[in-house]
Design a protein around this motif. Structure first.
Motif, PDB file in Angstrom:
ATOM      1  N   PRO A  10      42.385  37.120  37.179  1.00  0.00           N
ATOM      2  CA  PRO A  10      41.227  36.404  36.675  1.00  0.00           C
ATOM      3  C   PRO A  10      40.840  36.907  35.280  1.00  0.00           C
ATOM      4  CG  PRO A  10      40.514  38.120  38.156  1.00  0.00           C
ATOM      5  CD  PRO A  10      42.012  38.144  38.146  1.00  0.00           C
ATOM      6  N   PHE A  11      40.181  36.052  34.526  1.00  0.00           N
ATOM      7  CA  PHE A  11      39.596  36.462  33.250  1.00  0.00           C
ATOM      8  C   PHE A  11      38.169  36.933  33.496  1.00  0.00           C
ATOM      9  CE2 PHE A  11      42.831  33.573  31.531  1.00  0.00           C
ATOM     10  CZ  PHE A  11      43.337  34.357  30.508  1.00  0.00           C
ATOM     11  N   ALA A  12      37.667  37.755  32.592  1.00  0.00           N
ATOM     12  CA  ALA A  12      36.269  38.193  32.570  1.00  0.00           C
ATOM     13  C   ALA A  12      35.849  38.920  33.853  1.00  0.00           C
ATOM     14  CB  ALA A  12      35.349  37.014  32.292  1.00  0.00           C
ATOM     15  N   ARG A  13      36.755  39.715  34.404  1.00  0.00           N
ATOM     16  CA  ARG A  13      36.434  40.493  35.608  1.00  0.00           C
ATOM     17  C   ARG A  13      36.578  41.988  35.372  1.00  0.00           C
ATOM     18  NH1 ARG A  13      33.459  37.722  39.202  1.00  0.00           N
ATOM     19  NH2 ARG A  13      34.163  35.583  39.198  1.00  0.00           N
ATOM     20  N   GLY A  14      36.584  42.401  34.106  1.00  0.00           N
ATOM     21  CA  GLY A  14      36.672  43.820  33.791  1.00  0.00           C
ATOM     22  C   GLY A  14      38.100  44.319  33.717  1.00  0.00           C
ATOM     23  N   GLU A  15      38.227  45.617  33.545  1.00  0.00           N
ATOM     24  CA  GLU A  15      39.547  46.229  33.381  1.00  0.00           C
ATOM     25  C   GLU A  15      40.321  46.339  34.678  1.00  0.00           C
ATOM     26  OE1 GLU A  15      40.100  49.760  31.071  1.00  0.00           O
ATOM     27  OE2 GLU A  15      38.424  49.234  29.784  1.00  0.00           O
ATOM     28  N   SER A  16      39.661  46.693  35.756  1.00  0.00           N
ATOM     29  CA  SER A  16      40.355  46.892  37.024  1.00  0.00           C
ATOM     30  C   SER A  16      40.457  45.576  37.792  1.00  0.00           C
ATOM     31  CB  SER A  16      39.634  47.925  37.881  1.00  0.00           C
ATOM     32  OG  SER A  16      40.291  48.053  39.130  1.00  0.00           O
ATOM     33  N   LEU A  17      41.681  45.153  38.022  1.00  0.00           N
ATOM     34  CA  LEU A  17      41.922  43.911  38.764  1.00  0.00           C
ATOM     35  C   LEU A  17      42.441  44.186  40.166  1.00  0.00           C
ATOM     36  CD1 LEU A  17      43.512  41.804  35.894  1.00  0.00           C
ATOM     37  CD2 LEU A  17      41.129  41.853  36.656  1.00  0.00           C
ATOM     38  N   SER A  18      42.463  45.458  40.566  1.00  0.00           N
ATOM     39  CA  SER A  18      43.039  45.799  41.866  1.00  0.00           C
ATOM     40  C   SER A  18      42.380  45.089  43.047  1.00  0.00           C
ATOM     41  CB  SER A  18      43.064  47.314  42.077  1.00  0.00           C
ATOM     42  OG  SER A  18      41.754  47.841  42.049  1.00  0.00           O
ATOM     43  N   PRO A  19      41.073  44.798  43.036  1.00  0.00           N
ATOM     44  CA  PRO A  19      40.530  44.051  44.177  1.00  0.00           C
ATOM     45  C   PRO A  19      41.161  42.661  44.321  1.00  0.00           C
ATOM     46  CG  PRO A  19      38.747  45.050  42.912  1.00  0.00           C
ATOM     47  CD  PRO A  19      40.008  45.218  42.115  1.00  0.00           C
ATOM     48  N   TYR A  20      41.473  42.032  43.198  1.00  0.00           N
ATOM     49  CA  TYR A  20      42.077  40.695  43.231  1.00  0.00           C
ATOM     50  C   TYR A  20      43.550  40.774  43.592  1.00  0.00           C
ATOM     51  CZ  TYR A  20      37.673  39.718  41.058  1.00  0.00           C
ATOM     52  OH  TYR A  20      36.334  39.643  40.811  1.00  0.00           O
ATOM     53  N   VAL A  21      44.222  41.799  43.082  1.00  0.00           N
ATOM     54  CA  VAL A  21      45.624  42.017  43.439  1.00  0.00           C
ATOM     55  C   VAL A  21      45.727  42.304  44.939  1.00  0.00           C
ATOM     56  CG1 VAL A  21      47.633  43.518  43.106  1.00  0.00           C
ATOM     57  CG2 VAL A  21      46.285  42.784  41.136  1.00  0.00           C
ATOM     58  N   ALA A  22      44.836  43.127  45.447  1.00  0.00           N
ATOM     59  CA  ALA A  22      44.855  43.455  46.880  1.00  0.00           C
ATOM     60  C   ALA A  22      44.633  42.205  47.727  1.00  0.00           C
ATOM     61  CB  ALA A  22      43.789  44.504  47.192  1.00  0.00           C
ATOM     62  N   ARG A  23      43.753  41.338  47.294  1.00  0.00           N
ATOM     63  CA  ARG A  23      43.496  40.095  48.017  1.00  0.00           C
ATOM     64  C   ARG A  23      44.780  39.256  48.092  1.00  0.00           C
ATOM     65  NH1 ARG A  23      38.946  36.291  45.536  1.00  0.00           N
ATOM     66  NH2 ARG A  23      37.829  38.266  45.604  1.00  0.00           N
ATOM     67  N   SER A  24      45.476  39.146  46.976  1.00  0.00           N
ATOM     68  CA  SER A  24      46.729  38.383  46.960  1.00  0.00           C
ATOM     69  C   SER A  24      47.811  39.065  47.790  1.00  0.00           C
ATOM     70  CB  SER A  24      47.227  38.192  45.518  1.00  0.00           C
ATOM     71  OG  SER A  24      46.385  37.298  44.828  1.00  0.00           O
ATOM     72  N   LEU A  25      47.895  40.400  47.699  1.00  0.00           N
ATOM     73  CA  LEU A  25      48.924  41.110  48.458  1.00  0.00           C
ATOM     74  C   LEU A  25      48.707  41.008  49.952  1.00  0.00           C
ATOM     75  CD1 LEU A  25      51.512  42.671  47.716  1.00  0.00           C
ATOM     76  CD2 LEU A  25      50.068  42.099  45.792  1.00  0.00           C
TER      77      LEU A  25
END
Length: 102
Positions: A10-25
């Motif tokens: 996602p754009f505009a969600r800060g530096e850490s995208l791990s919550p979104y990556v974890a959701r996809s994984l």
């Protein structure tokens, strides 16, 4: 059989995208398809409809709370059996005569 490599963020969600990556994984892992997580994306192996359904599910989960999403997809189709995620790496290791750090 299809090897599909993708990353979605996602754009505009800060530096850490791990919550979104974890959701996809979580979606990818529960799909039952063979996959390989890398630092820059994920590779999934399956039939066209199967791998595209997983990507779609990841997108649908992300768009719930993300207004803008960047997605990169690379697809390699080859007729024949599965197992290429590991076989392609093994073929290069055989050629070199040693294991690689993968």
């Amino acid at each position: 059989m299809v090897l599909l490599e993708f990353s979605m963020s996602p754009f505009a969600r800060g530096e850490s995208l791990s919550p979104y990556v974890a959701r996809s994984l979580d979606i990818i892992d529960k799909s039952g398809l063979p996959y390989q997580l890398t630092p820059m994306g994920t590779i999934i192996e399956g039939e066209w409809a199967e791998v595209m359904a997983v990507v779609t599910a990841c997108f649908e989960a992300m768009r719930i709370d993300c207004d803008r999403i960047s997605t990169q997809i690379k697809i390699d189709y080859r007729a024949g059996p599965g197992g290429r995620i590991k076989a392609k790496v093994a073929a290069v290791e055989d050629r070199l005569g040693r294991k690689l750090s993968t």
